[in-house]
Design a protein around this motif. Structure first.
Motif, mmCIF file in Angstrom:
data_model
loop_
_atom_site.group_PDB
_atom_site.id
_atom_site.type_symbol
_atom_site.label_atom_id
_atom_site.label_comp_id
_atom_site.label_asym_id
_atom_site.label_seq_id
_atom_site.Cartn_x
_atom_site.Cartn_y
_atom_site.Cartn_z
ATOM 1 N N SER A 11 3.559 -27.257 34.997
ATOM 2 C CA SER A 11 4.492 -26.125 34.596
ATOM 3 C C SER A 11 4.559 -25.031 35.519
ATOM 4 O O SER A 11 5.695 -24.452 35.692
ATOM 5 C CB SER A 11 4.105 -25.554 33.384
ATOM 6 N N VAL A 12 3.656 -25.041 36.639
ATOM 7 C CA VAL A 12 3.629 -24.342 37.842
ATOM 8 C C VAL A 12 4.510 -24.818 38.967
ATOM 9 O O VAL A 12 4.226 -26.041 39.359
ATOM 10 C CB VAL A 12 2.291 -24.295 38.279
ATOM 11 N N SER A 13 5.605 -24.021 39.415
ATOM 12 C CA SER A 13 6.433 -24.428 40.453
ATOM 13 C C SER A 13 6.023 -23.847 41.626
ATOM 14 O O SER A 13 6.501 -24.222 42.857
ATOM 15 C CB SER A 13 7.760 -24.391 40.097
ATOM 16 N N GLU A 14 5.512 -22.713 41.724
ATOM 17 C CA GLU A 14 5.090 -21.719 42.764
ATOM 18 C C GLU A 14 3.706 -21.043 42.222
ATOM 19 O O GLU A 14 3.383 -21.014 41.352
ATOM 20 C CB GLU A 14 6.162 -20.921 43.321
ATOM 21 N N PHE A 15 3.167 -20.860 43.345
ATOM 22 C CA PHE A 15 1.521 -19.899 43.253
ATOM 23 C C PHE A 15 1.696 -18.764 44.079
ATOM 24 O O PHE A 15 2.658 -18.571 44.809
ATOM 25 C CB PHE A 15 0.463 -20.878 43.993
ATOM 26 N N ILE A 16 0.726 -17.831 43.772
ATOM 27 C CA ILE A 16 0.739 -16.722 44.358
ATOM 28 C C ILE A 16 -0.609 -16.692 45.078
ATOM 29 O O ILE A 16 -1.602 -16.780 44.410
ATOM 30 C CB ILE A 16 0.774 -15.214 43.107
ATOM 31 N N LEU A 17 -0.503 -16.307 46.511
ATOM 32 C CA LEU A 17 -1.708 -16.159 47.181
ATOM 33 C C LEU A 17 -2.216 -14.770 47.108
ATOM 34 O O LEU A 17 -1.731 -13.694 47.622
ATOM 35 C CB LEU A 17 -1.461 -16.600 48.669
ATOM 36 N N VAL A 18 -3.156 -14.369 46.477
ATOM 37 C CA VAL A 18 -3.840 -13.292 46.077
ATOM 38 C C VAL A 18 -4.399 -12.638 47.402
ATOM 39 O O VAL A 18 -4.117 -11.576 47.876
ATOM 40 C CB VAL A 18 -4.736 -13.211 44.808
ATOM 41 N N GLY A 19 -5.481 -13.515 48.083
ATOM 42 C CA GLY A 19 -5.867 -13.095 49.385
ATOM 43 C C GLY A 19 -6.183 -11.553 49.612
ATOM 44 O O GLY A 19 -7.052 -11.033 49.163
ATOM 45 N N PHE A 20 -5.172 -10.973 50.612
ATOM 46 C CA PHE A 20 -5.568 -9.750 50.924
ATOM 47 C C PHE A 20 -4.923 -8.622 49.913
ATOM 48 O O PHE A 20 -5.008 -7.501 50.334
ATOM 49 C CB PHE A 20 -5.114 -9.453 52.428
ATOM 50 N N SER A 21 -4.305 -9.126 48.939
ATOM 51 C CA SER A 21 -3.602 -8.065 48.022
ATOM 52 C C SER A 21 -4.770 -6.992 47.547
ATOM 53 O O SER A 21 -4.177 -6.007 47.000
ATOM 54 C CB SER A 21 -2.677 -8.759 46.937
ATOM 55 N N THR A 22 -5.890 -7.522 47.315
ATOM 56 C CA THR A 22 -6.784 -6.555 46.743
ATOM 57 C C THR A 22 -7.162 -5.451 47.743
ATOM 58 O O THR A 22 -8.055 -4.647 47.065
ATOM 59 C CB THR A 22 -8.099 -7.393 46.257
ATOM 60 N N PHE A 23 -7.042 -5.640 48.908
ATOM 61 C CA PHE A 23 -7.590 -4.592 49.948
ATOM 62 C C PHE A 23 -6.665 -3.456 50.015
ATOM 63 O O PHE A 23 -5.520 -3.582 49.472
ATOM 64 C CB PHE A 23 -7.519 -5.352 51.276
ATOM 65 N N PRO A 24 -7.097 -2.305 50.428
ATOM 66 C CA PRO A 24 -6.518 -1.112 50.503
ATOM 67 C C PRO A 24 -5.238 -1.089 51.430
ATOM 68 O O PRO A 24 -5.237 -1.903 52.269
ATOM 69 C CB PRO A 24 -7.103 0.237 50.903
ATOM 70 N N ARG A 25 -4.008 -0.728 50.908
ATOM 71 C CA ARG A 25 -2.919 -1.036 51.555
ATOM 72 C C ARG A 25 -2.857 -0.569 53.062
ATOM 73 O O ARG A 25 -2.236 -0.967 53.843
ATOM 74 C CB ARG A 25 -1.405 -0.587 50.856
ATOM 75 N N HIS A 26 -3.576 0.636 53.269
ATOM 76 C CA HIS A 26 -3.397 1.196 54.500
ATOM 77 C C HIS A 26 -4.170 0.311 55.541
ATOM 78 O O HIS A 26 -4.161 0.403 56.950
ATOM 79 C CB HIS A 26 -3.749 2.752 54.725
#
Length: 319
Positions: A11-26
């Motif tokens: 049922s999944v056609s695409e994935f989300i790569l979490v990776g660096f998204s948990t790091f502070p944006r700056h």
């Protein structure tokens, strides 16, 4: 690649790569600039090695043929991973399609395992050169070297295909967040559902461990014979000269398997995503970055050829 695999009934056609998204944006622009510079240096360094070997007839030997093949695999390995990583660092939408994810896994595993196989071949080349110098030209003939390089690429491609087909024939029912910055096997297996997931996980682990440990053991065996042969050389100058031909390769092997062991052999338990991400950077970005530096600085013959070929063109009076 996606056409070969076909689509299962996920049922999944695409994935989300979490990776660096948990790091502070700056921090993300800082990571972007750092990884971009390392990526460009990796490409430039390997291209420089290949151009030097190509232009210098004195380097048209088996050892440097293997080094060119190794540089090619490193360039392709970084191309499979780093551009996507750089794009995701500056993007707020870090999605990757099912087909693109399968392709990235195939190419990263193919070039990664090809790299390991080529390091093993280079170890065998040094073993023959030091332990059987009189038979070197016969054992390492142009045809024999071409076959060793070809089989390394075939082995890497087969391993990449087996791993990718096994993983992407599983069903992904959701969620679709990959806790990594690339499509890697362990985080993808956590998203799969079905009774065959444990079997695939064990099978993939066995394939990867056997391939990498097999390469590592063959390299260790080669160097055991090399060290024994070097210790039998009566003069200190002769021992130093013999070992100097292996120094760059041995250093790259230590870096390659050292970082890989830190990542894959770390104790199981609760780990932060940030720590796992930074550890993964060591073998996807740092190791390819260090390899051309090591070969350029630790290999006197290659360093001299680089100076002669390129610096002499820029500053003819300085050479």
């Amino acid at each position: 690649m996606a056409a070969m695999l076909g689509r299962n009934h996920s049922s999944v056609s695409e994935f989300i790569l979490v990776g660096f998204s948990t790091f502070p944006r700056h921090l993300l622009p800082v990571f972007f600039l750092l990884f971009l510079l390392m990526y460009l240096f990796t490409l430039l360094g390997n291209l420089l090695i290949m151009a030097t070997v190509w232009s210098e007839r004195s380097l048209h030997t088996p050892m440097y043929l293997f080094l060119c093949a190794l540089s090619t695999s490193e360039i392709l390995y970084t191309l499979a991973i780093t551009p996507r990583l750089l794009a995701d660092l500056l993007s707020t939408r870090r999605t990757i399609t099912w087909a693109a994810c399968a392709s990235q896994m195939f190419f990263s595993f193919t070039f990664g395992f090809t790299h390991s196989f080529l390091l093993t071949v280079m170890g065998y080349d040094r073993y023959v050169a030091i332990c059987h110098p009189l038979r070197y030209n016969m054992l390492m003939s142009p045809r024999g070297c071409a076959c060793l390089v070809a089989w390394s690429w075939v082995g890497g491609s087969v391993t990449g295909l087996v791993v990718t087909m096994a993983v992407f024939h599983l069903t992904f029912c959701g969620p679709n967040e990959i806790h990594h910055f690339l499509c890697h096997v362990p985080p993808l297996l956590k998203l799969a559902c079905g009774t065959d997931v444990p079997v695939v996980a064990k099978g993939m682990g066995l394939v990867c461990i056997m391939a990498l440990l097999g390469c590592c053991l063959l390299i260790l065996l080669s160097y055991a014979f090399i060290v024994a042969a070097i210790l039998r050389i009566p003069s200190a100058e002769g021992r130093h000269k013999a070992f100097s031909t292996c120094a760059s390769h041995l250093t790259v092997v230590i870096v390659h398997y050292g970082f890989a062991s830190v990542v894959y052999l770390k104790p199981k338990g609760p780990q932060s995503l940030e720590r796992d991400t930074l550890m993964a950077i060591t073998y996807t970005v740092l190791t390819p970055f260090l390899s051309p530096i090591i070969f350029s600085l630790r290999n006197k013959e290659l360093k001299t050829a680089m100076t002669k070929t390129f610096l002499s063109k820029l500053h003819p009076s300085s050479i």
